[in-house]
Write a protein that holds these residues in place. Structure first.
Motif, PDB file in Angstrom:
ATOM      1  N   ALA A  33       0.830  -1.208   0.000  1.00  0.00           N
ATOM      2  CA  ALA A  33       0.000   0.000   0.000  1.00  0.00           C
ATOM      3  C   ALA A  33       0.865   1.259   0.000  1.00  0.00           C
ATOM      4  O   ALA A  33       0.556   2.233  -0.701  1.00  0.00           O
ATOM      5  N   THR A  34       1.946   1.238   0.756  1.00  0.00           N
ATOM      6  CA  THR A  34       2.858   2.382   0.775  1.00  0.00           C
ATOM      7  C   THR A  34       3.484   2.600  -0.596  1.00  0.00           C
ATOM      8  O   THR A  34       3.582   3.736  -1.069  1.00  0.00           O
ATOM      9  N   SER A  35       3.891   1.525  -1.246  1.00  0.00           N
ATOM     10  CA  SER A  35       4.466   1.648  -2.582  1.00  0.00           C
ATOM     11  C   SER A  35       3.451   2.193  -3.586  1.00  0.00           C
ATOM     12  O   SER A  35       3.782   3.049  -4.409  1.00  0.00           O
ATOM     13  N   LEU A  36       2.233   1.696  -3.529  1.00  0.00           N
ATOM     14  CA  LEU A  36       1.200   2.199  -4.431  1.00  0.00           C
ATOM     15  C   LEU A  36       0.921   3.680  -4.195  1.00  0.00           C
ATOM     16  O   LEU A  36       0.758   4.458  -5.140  1.00  0.00           O
ATOM     17  N   PHE A  37       0.874   4.076  -2.918  1.00  0.00           N
ATOM     18  CA  PHE A  37       0.656   5.483  -2.587  1.00  0.00           C
ATOM     19  C   PHE A  37       1.804   6.345  -3.116  1.00  0.00           C
ATOM     20  O   PHE A  37       1.577   7.409  -3.705  1.00  0.00           O
ATOM     21  N   LEU A  38       3.031   5.893  -2.927  1.00  0.00           N
ATOM     22  CA  LEU A  38       4.183   6.651  -3.423  1.00  0.00           C
ATOM     23  C   LEU A  38       4.206   6.717  -4.943  1.00  0.00           C
ATOM     24  O   LEU A  38       4.602   7.735  -5.522  1.00  0.00           O
ATOM     25  N   LEU A  39       3.792   5.645  -5.606  1.00  0.00           N
ATOM     26  CA  LEU A  39       3.728   5.661  -7.068  1.00  0.00           C
ATOM     27  C   LEU A  39       2.698   6.671  -7.571  1.00  0.00           C
ATOM     28  O   LEU A  39       2.865   7.255  -8.641  1.00  0.00           O
ATOM     29  N   MET A  40       1.634   6.872  -6.795  1.00  0.00           N
ATOM     30  CA  MET A  40       0.615   7.834  -7.207  1.00  0.00           C
ATOM     31  C   MET A  40       1.039   9.282  -6.990  1.00  0.00           C
ATOM     32  O   MET A  40       0.682  10.154  -7.780  1.00  0.00           O
ATOM     33  N   ILE A  41       1.809   9.558  -5.914  1.00  0.00           N
ATOM     34  CA  ILE A  41       2.108  10.960  -5.613  1.00  0.00           C
ATOM     35  C   ILE A  41       3.458  11.435  -6.135  1.00  0.00           C
ATOM     36  O   ILE A  41       3.659  12.633  -6.276  1.00  0.00           O
TER      37      ILE A  41
END
Length: 105
Positions: A33-41
């Motif tokens: 989830a952290t990786s997905l969030f970082l990929l989005m921002i």
């Protein structure tokens, strides 16, 4: 004739998906989830920024990866840390434990 056959992988039924315990599954989901969030921002046009963005997911996946003789890498690191940071007490119970000295007369 009440004999039971216990399969070798009977503990796998106690794990989620046969691999994760509750903490491991939470850690894995948090990393992804952290990786997905970082990929989005983050702007991931540059390779270094993209690698930083996927690092939490890859790191958590490596921690929960199964290894032989241990549950996973996280368990191996925990056991190794306890071994090297705690005082080890080895009690000698070898071949001369109860022997008296017979050479001195």
């Amino acid at each position: 004739m009440n004999s039971y056959l216990i399969p070798a992988n009977s503990k796998k039924s106690m794990l989620k998906f046969g691999v994760f315990n509750n903490f491991d599954l939470g850690l894995f989901i948090f990393g992804i989830a952290t990786s997905l969030f970082l990929l989005m921002i983050l702007p991931t046009e540059r390779l270094l920024i993209a690698m930083i963005a996927i690092f939490p997911g890859v790191f958590c996946a490596l921690l929960v990866m199964p290894v032989p003789n241990y549950h996973n890498v996280r368990t191996f690191i925990k056991i190794a840390w306890e071994f090297f940071t705690t005082r080890q007490k080895y009690v000698w119970k070898g071949w001369c434990f109860n022997e008296e000295e017979t050479d001195k007369k």
